[in-house]
Motif scaffolding. Structure first.
Motif, PDB file in Angstrom:
ATOM      1  N   ARG A 150       0.851  -1.190   0.000  1.00 57.26           N
ATOM      2  CA  ARG A 150       0.000   0.000   0.000  1.00 57.26           C
ATOM      3  C   ARG A 150       0.884   1.235   0.000  1.00 57.26           C
ATOM      4  NH1 ARG A 150      -2.643  -1.092  -2.596  1.00 57.26           N
ATOM      5  NH2 ARG A 150      -3.932   0.708  -2.265  1.00 57.26           N
ATOM      6  N   GLU A 151       0.590   2.137  -0.932  1.00 57.91           N
ATOM      7  CA  GLU A 151       1.330   3.385  -1.058  1.00 57.91           C
ATOM      8  C   GLU A 151       2.814   3.142  -1.360  1.00 57.91           C
ATOM      9  OE1 GLU A 151      -0.169   6.564  -0.819  1.00 57.91           O
ATOM     10  OE2 GLU A 151      -2.035   5.430  -0.835  1.00 57.91           O
ATOM     11  N   ILE A 152       3.048   2.517  -2.472  1.00 62.26           N
ATOM     12  CA  ILE A 152       4.425   2.338  -2.961  1.00 62.26           C
ATOM     13  C   ILE A 152       5.089   3.722  -3.060  1.00 62.26           C
ATOM     14  CG2 ILE A 152       5.696   1.820  -5.093  1.00 62.26           C
ATOM     15  CD1 ILE A 152       3.936  -0.647  -5.419  1.00 62.26           C
ATOM     16  N   ASN A 153       6.320   3.830  -2.555  1.00 59.61           N
ATOM     17  CA  ASN A 153       6.962   5.146  -2.443  1.00 59.61           C
ATOM     18  C   ASN A 153       8.081   5.424  -3.457  1.00 59.61           C
ATOM     19  OD1 ASN A 153       8.532   3.152  -1.308  1.00 59.61           O
ATOM     20  ND2 ASN A 153       9.321   4.438   0.349  1.00 59.61           N
ATOM     21  N   LYS A 154       8.398   4.399  -4.269  1.00 55.76           N
ATOM     22  CA  LYS A 154       9.477   4.532  -5.263  1.00 55.76           C
ATOM     23  C   LYS A 154       9.090   3.708  -6.491  1.00 55.76           C
ATOM     24  CE  LYS A 154      12.782   4.442  -1.463  1.00 55.76           C
ATOM     25  NZ  LYS A 154      13.734   3.610  -0.709  1.00 55.76           N
ATOM     26  N   PRO A 155       9.794   3.867  -7.588  1.00 55.84           N
ATOM     27  CA  PRO A 155       9.458   3.014  -8.746  1.00 55.84           C
ATOM     28  C   PRO A 155       9.745   1.538  -8.448  1.00 55.84           C
ATOM     29  CG  PRO A 155      10.884   4.862  -9.399  1.00 55.84           C
ATOM     30  CD  PRO A 155      10.858   4.846  -7.908  1.00 55.84           C
ATOM     31  N   VAL A 156       8.777   0.707  -8.775  1.00 53.17           N
ATOM     32  CA  VAL A 156       8.960  -0.753  -8.730  1.00 53.17           C
ATOM     33  C   VAL A 156       8.737  -1.221 -10.169  1.00 53.17           C
ATOM     34  CG1 VAL A 156       8.119  -2.952  -7.844  1.00 53.17           C
ATOM     35  CG2 VAL A 156       8.115  -0.918  -6.368  1.00 53.17           C
ATOM     36  N   ALA A 207       5.931   6.479  -8.551  1.00 53.64           N
ATOM     37  CA  ALA A 207       5.955   5.576  -7.396  1.00 53.64           C
ATOM     38  C   ALA A 207       4.791   4.592  -7.509  1.00 53.64           C
ATOM     39  CB  ALA A 207       5.876   6.384  -6.102  1.00 53.64           C
ATOM     40  N   GLU A 208       4.942   3.660  -8.457  1.00 55.57           N
ATOM     41  CA  GLU A 208       3.889   2.673  -8.727  1.00 55.57           C
ATOM     42  C   GLU A 208       4.553   1.348  -9.101  1.00 55.57           C
ATOM     43  OE1 GLU A 208       0.708   3.476 -11.424  1.00 55.57           O
ATOM     44  OE2 GLU A 208       1.076   5.638 -11.417  1.00 55.57           O
ATOM     45  N   SER A 209       3.730   0.316  -9.219  1.00 57.44           N
ATOM     46  CA  SER A 209       4.188  -0.937  -9.803  1.00 57.44           C
ATOM     47  C   SER A 209       4.059  -0.806 -11.320  1.00 57.44           C
ATOM     48  CB  SER A 209       3.350  -2.110  -9.288  1.00 57.44           C
ATOM     49  OG  SER A 209       3.802  -3.309  -9.871  1.00 57.44           O
ATOM     50  N   ILE A 210       5.189  -0.923 -11.990  1.00 55.89           N
ATOM     51  CA  ILE A 210       5.294  -0.587 -13.417  1.00 55.89           C
ATOM     52  C   ILE A 210       5.781  -1.818 -14.192  1.00 55.89           C
ATOM     53  CG2 ILE A 210       6.565   0.860 -15.082  1.00 55.89           C
ATOM     54  CD1 ILE A 210       7.083   2.799 -12.682  1.00 55.89           C
ATOM     55  N   ILE A 211       5.364  -1.915 -15.439  1.00 57.82           N
ATOM     56  CA  ILE A 211       5.921  -2.929 -16.338  1.00 57.82           C
ATOM     57  C   ILE A 211       6.722  -2.208 -17.423  1.00 57.82           C
ATOM     58  CG2 ILE A 211       5.271  -4.544 -18.183  1.00 57.82           C
ATOM     59  CD1 ILE A 211       3.128  -5.623 -16.275  1.00 57.82           C
ATOM     60  N   ALA A 212       7.987  -2.609 -17.604  1.00 58.68           N
ATOM     61  CA  ALA A 212       8.859  -1.966 -18.595  1.00 58.68           C
ATOM     62  C   ALA A 212       9.215  -2.969 -19.676  1.00 58.68           C
ATOM     63  CB  ALA A 212      10.136  -1.452 -17.920  1.00 58.68           C
ATOM     64  N   MET A 213       8.703  -2.741 -20.892  1.00 59.71           N
ATOM     65  CA  MET A 213       9.000  -3.657 -21.995  1.00 59.71           C
ATOM     66  C   MET A 213       9.170  -2.864 -23.295  1.00 59.71           C
ATOM     67  SD  MET A 213       9.137  -6.930 -20.962  1.00 59.71           S
ATOM     68  CE  MET A 213       8.743  -7.950 -22.384  1.00 59.71           C
ATOM     69  N   HIS A 214       9.740  -3.536 -24.302  1.00 59.24           N
ATOM     70  CA  HIS A 214      10.000  -2.935 -25.609  1.00 59.24           C
ATOM     71  C   HIS A 214       8.832  -2.095 -26.127  1.00 59.24           C
ATOM     72  CE1 HIS A 214      13.848  -4.520 -26.751  1.00 59.24           C
ATOM     73  NE2 HIS A 214      13.671  -4.275 -28.025  1.00 59.24           N
ATOM     74  N   GLY A 215       9.158  -0.912 -26.685  1.00 57.01           N
ATOM     75  CA  GLY A 215       8.138  -0.036 -27.239  1.00 57.01           C
ATOM     76  C   GLY A 215       7.765  -0.389 -28.660  1.00 57.01           C
ATOM     77  N   GLU A 216       8.706  -0.942 -29.421  1.00 58.48           N
ATOM     78  CA  GLU A 216       8.414  -1.374 -30.776  1.00 58.48           C
ATOM     79  C   GLU A 216       9.392  -2.487 -31.129  1.00 58.48           C
ATOM     80  OE1 GLU A 216       8.716   2.331 -32.895  1.00 58.48           O
ATOM     81  OE2 GLU A 216      10.889   2.292 -32.918  1.00 58.48           O
ATOM     82  N   PRO A 220       1.157   9.892 -13.264  1.00 55.85           N
ATOM     83  CA  PRO A 220       1.232   8.758 -12.333  1.00 55.85           C
ATOM     84  C   PRO A 220       0.229   8.900 -11.188  1.00 55.85           C
ATOM     85  CG  PRO A 220       3.173  10.175 -12.102  1.00 55.85           C
ATOM     86  CD  PRO A 220       2.321  10.790 -13.163  1.00 55.85           C
ATOM     87  N   LEU A 221      -0.070   7.796 -10.533  1.00 59.29           N
ATOM     88  CA  LEU A 221      -0.948   7.839  -9.356  1.00 59.29           C
ATOM     89  C   LEU A 221      -0.239   8.523  -8.190  1.00 59.29           C
ATOM     90  CD1 LEU A 221      -2.199   4.128  -9.416  1.00 59.29           C
ATOM     91  CD2 LEU A 221      -3.579   6.149  -9.950  1.00 59.29           C
ATOM     92  N   ARG A 222       1.052   8.254  -8.080  1.00 59.81           N
ATOM     93  CA  ARG A 222       1.864   8.828  -6.996  1.00 59.81           C
ATOM     94  C   ARG A 222       3.250   9.132  -7.543  1.00 59.81           C
ATOM     95  NH1 ARG A 222      -0.569   4.497  -4.875  1.00 59.81           N
ATOM     96  NH2 ARG A 222       1.155   3.279  -5.717  1.00 59.81           N
ATOM     97  N   THR A 223       3.923  10.140  -6.990  1.00 58.28           N
ATOM     98  CA  THR A 223       5.336  10.339  -7.270  1.00 58.28           C
ATOM     99  C   THR A 223       6.122  10.061  -5.986  1.00 58.28           C
ATOM    100  OG1 THR A 223       5.015  12.691  -6.879  1.00 58.28           O
ATOM    101  CG2 THR A 223       5.011  11.967  -9.159  1.00 58.28           C
ATOM    102  N   ARG A 224       7.416   9.886  -6.140  1.00 61.02           N
ATOM    103  CA  ARG A 224       8.293   9.533  -5.017  1.00 61.02           C
ATOM    104  C   ARG A 224       7.976  10.330  -3.758  1.00 61.02           C
ATOM    105  NH1 ARG A 224      13.116   7.121  -6.378  1.00 61.02           N
ATOM    106  NH2 ARG A 224      13.496   6.927  -8.613  1.00 61.02           N
TER     107      ARG A 224
END
Lengths: 442, 442
Positions: free
Chosen positions: B192-198, B231-240, B289-293
């Motif tokens: 709850r309330e992630i405080n940094k990028p995940v 500051a959220e749970s993020i998915i990072a994958m290829h853009g193209e 974003p929903l939240r920033t750091r």
């Protein structure tokens, strides 16, 4: 259907009937000219269909002037009466099955329910007569979420009978959108070697709403049935939000991709078959059809085995879901796996038990795009060893229909081969890069 | 890992080690300069990582010249040894869970299986050190199709522990792609309330293949963890398809949309959060974003109730699938309905029986795009009366995770309210027109 008695009286006084071209001036000076449309009970609006196909509603209390421009064409006929044939016009048969395209809002409950007969619908869209003679028949009245494999058989039978009539140029099937892909794919498999266009059409907004897509879609579908060369089971729906063009999709490569938008249907892992421009009548080919019109006799194989489970793999998926197939006598299972078709490895034993009991287990991908491949990862290889059959880029909906059809029409030992044999474009060796498009722009 | 003895000897003779910059001339005159990469057993190729991030394989038998250009940077360290901190560089923690990003091909069986430790992986991508000090830890070794709700708890716990460390700027989680959306969404709810990028990151092609997307994705994820404000749970994958940029998606709005392409992940009914340009280190915001750091302390609520059924409605769907929930003691059911969330009407009784037994029944749409609405059609209204809860535009995967989380962390009577309360962007009141894009161009 008819206007409230006070308004009806006023219309009658001027000799105006539903279907006539009228001109209305509103109290703010807005002038609207078009065809007076029927209204369901309870409306305080009159509905005028403009030349561009849009319906406009005008508050009865705000009408300043109302005049008759032209009486409707004398095409109205009694229910059940066959239309006179006009030389040079192809004959299109419209089969009604229910759904939003044949629905109007029930003003008592506020909900939409099927109400309008196909004949009334055709009467509401006189533009159809610019392209074809139209013969309409209501064969059932079902919201598509309630369609069953048994009903697919009946639809296929009715379509098949029309395809055998030499004078019919093509068939339009008005159908709810929720499970249209299922029924249209069922017809693709159930009628072997379709010889003319069979065009499924629906609406995302009911046909008495000003924003309805019923008119454009129905015109597009009728043009496709009358003029296109594509001898396949086709889905004809809005090409974009506005009333510009209708896209023809191959039934077995289509997905309803948005719950409410008019342009909800998309070709998946494939390009559309054609665009139809309803205001000019043009059909613009976009990819190669499986078959073009011919004079052979299509064969009906319209049995479906409903005892098929469609399951979707997810983390924590319990083996109970698979064992249910064995416990309750199901004949086949389609698992929409993750990625290239995976299930959690702890389910491999259950798959093995099913296949050893003679239950067919087919695997698709829940990624929507792309194909299955159980040879890349260890989990996939174990699934193959357990007897699972990867179904390539076959859409889960279509795989379910094809399995129900294969189980009912072929001996059990032939089912696996039938499932991996491309019959109606449902299984493709090659996919083009352009068939996949990102939801964002760079 | 190492090169075959004959080649190894030749490399050793020249004083060349894995990680050094070398120049190779092939017998046809092709000149390749880049970092010599490690190879799994059985390969007849040496692999050179070019400056643009691509790996190139060169057949050992075709090498004409081979020379050392530069020794590698002295960043190599023993396993488990913490890296020295460099002033001015943010610290990124990389947690390895397994999956393709940490896989290489097993040349004995030909299949891909998890093999490479996260530490080795980081060592293979020295570019990470341009942006951050990196600390790596392998917390499990699981292909993502085998992830379970119990493992989500462990991932959440490990991520939470890192978020509490003041010196950690952000966390990268290397994870298989098949069920990445599930685990990343689980972390979104469990912390709850992630405080940094995940930042969850994966690869569609294993990291020892020349076409691997592991390098670009890992660099992009590390930049996001080090530099982004999200500051959220993020998915990072290829853009193209090509190695140009990485897209950051909100975990709860993402779907793996292609089984094999590198640009398989898409934001659904939403715009991406940001683009990351790995060759410059830039993060380009794309939506709010929903939240920033921030410097608050995130709370861990990482229990999940695995006894949840995820079902998909289809014509002929047997009531047995729903009754299974009651018979086998499941606590909740997510039904991916047709269109606006419908099931065949004959299933309404079963839904009623479930909800009356205290089993939560939530409904999503299998259209992927759009939202549920059970107020429009008669079938939907009956489902509402039977106690089904429409879940709006919540993705089916995310709804399943949220229900498992809600059932484990709230008393039963609060679960329905939790499910329809937006917590992590998983449920939105408004969708933008541009969030839906057609698969074809006009």
């Amino acid at each position: 259907m008819s206007y409230p008695s006070d308004l009806a009286a006023s219309l009658l006084q001027k000799g105006i009937e539903v279907g006539d071209v009228i001109k209305v001036v509103r109290d703010d000076g807005l002038v609207v000219e078009g065809i007076l449309m029927p209204r369901p009970k309870g409306g305080r609006y009159i509905v005028v269909k403009l030349k561009n196909g849009y319906n406009v509603g005008i508050d009865v209390r705000r009408i300043k002037e109302l005049e008759l421009v032209a009486k409707r064409k004398p095409q109205r006929r009694e229910k059940g009466e066959k239309p006179p044939r006009r030389p040079g016009y192809p004959l299109v048969k419209v089969l009604g099955t229910g759904g939003t395209i044949a629905s109007r809002i029930d003003y008592e409950t506020g909900a939409v329910k099927p109400a309008m007969s196909t004949e009334e619908l055709v009467e509401e869209v006189p533009e159809l007569l610019d392209y074809a003679d139209v013969e309409a028949e209501q064969i059932m009245d079902v919201l598509s979420e309630n369609m069953t494999p048994e009903m697919w058989s009946r639809v296929a039978e009715a379509v098949h009978a029309e395809l055998l009539r030499e004078e019919v140029a093509g068939v339009v099937v008005a159908h709810g959108t929720d499970t249209m892909v299922y029924t249209a794919s069922a017809v693709a498999f159930a009628i072997r070697e379709i010889n003319k266009p069979v065009v499924f059409v629906g609406a995302q907004r009911s046909s008495d709403r000003p924003s309805s897509d019923a008119t454009l879609n129905l015109i597009g579908a009728t043009i496709a049935a009358a003029r296109s060369d594509i001898a396949e089971s086709i889905i004809a729906m809005h090409g974009e939000s506005s009333d510009t063009f209708v896209v023809l999709h191959r039934a077995t490569r289509t997905k309803k991709f948005h719950s409410t938008r008019r342009d909800a249907f998309q070709s998946i892992c494939a390009q559309p078959l054609a665009y139809v421009w309803p205001w000019t009548g043009d059909v613009e080919p976009k990819s190669r059809p499986l078959r073009t019109r011919g004079d052979w006799t299509p064969k009906l194989m319209n049995s479906f085995e409903p005892r098929v489970l469609q399951l979707r793999a997810y983390p924590g998926m319990p083996p109970d879901l698979l064992y249910l197939a064995k416990d309750k006598g199901f004949k086949g299972v389609i698992i929409e796996g993750t990625g290239m078709g995976h299930v959690p490895e702890y389910l491999v034993d259950a798959i093995k038990e099913l296949t050893e009991s003679g239950i067919f287990v087919g695997v698709t991908t829940q990624c929507v795009h792309g194909t299955t491949n159980l040879n890349v990862y260890a989990t996939g290889r174990k699934m193959l060893e357990a007897g699972a059959t990867p179904l390539g880029d076959m859409l889960t909906e279509v795989a379910t229909v094809k399995l129900m059809w294969a189980l009912a029409n072929y001996p059990p030992e032939e089912v696996p081969k039938v499932m991996v044999t491309p019959l109606e474009g449902e299984l493709r060796e090659r996919r083009l890069l352009r068939d996949y498009r990102l939801s964002y722009r760079r």
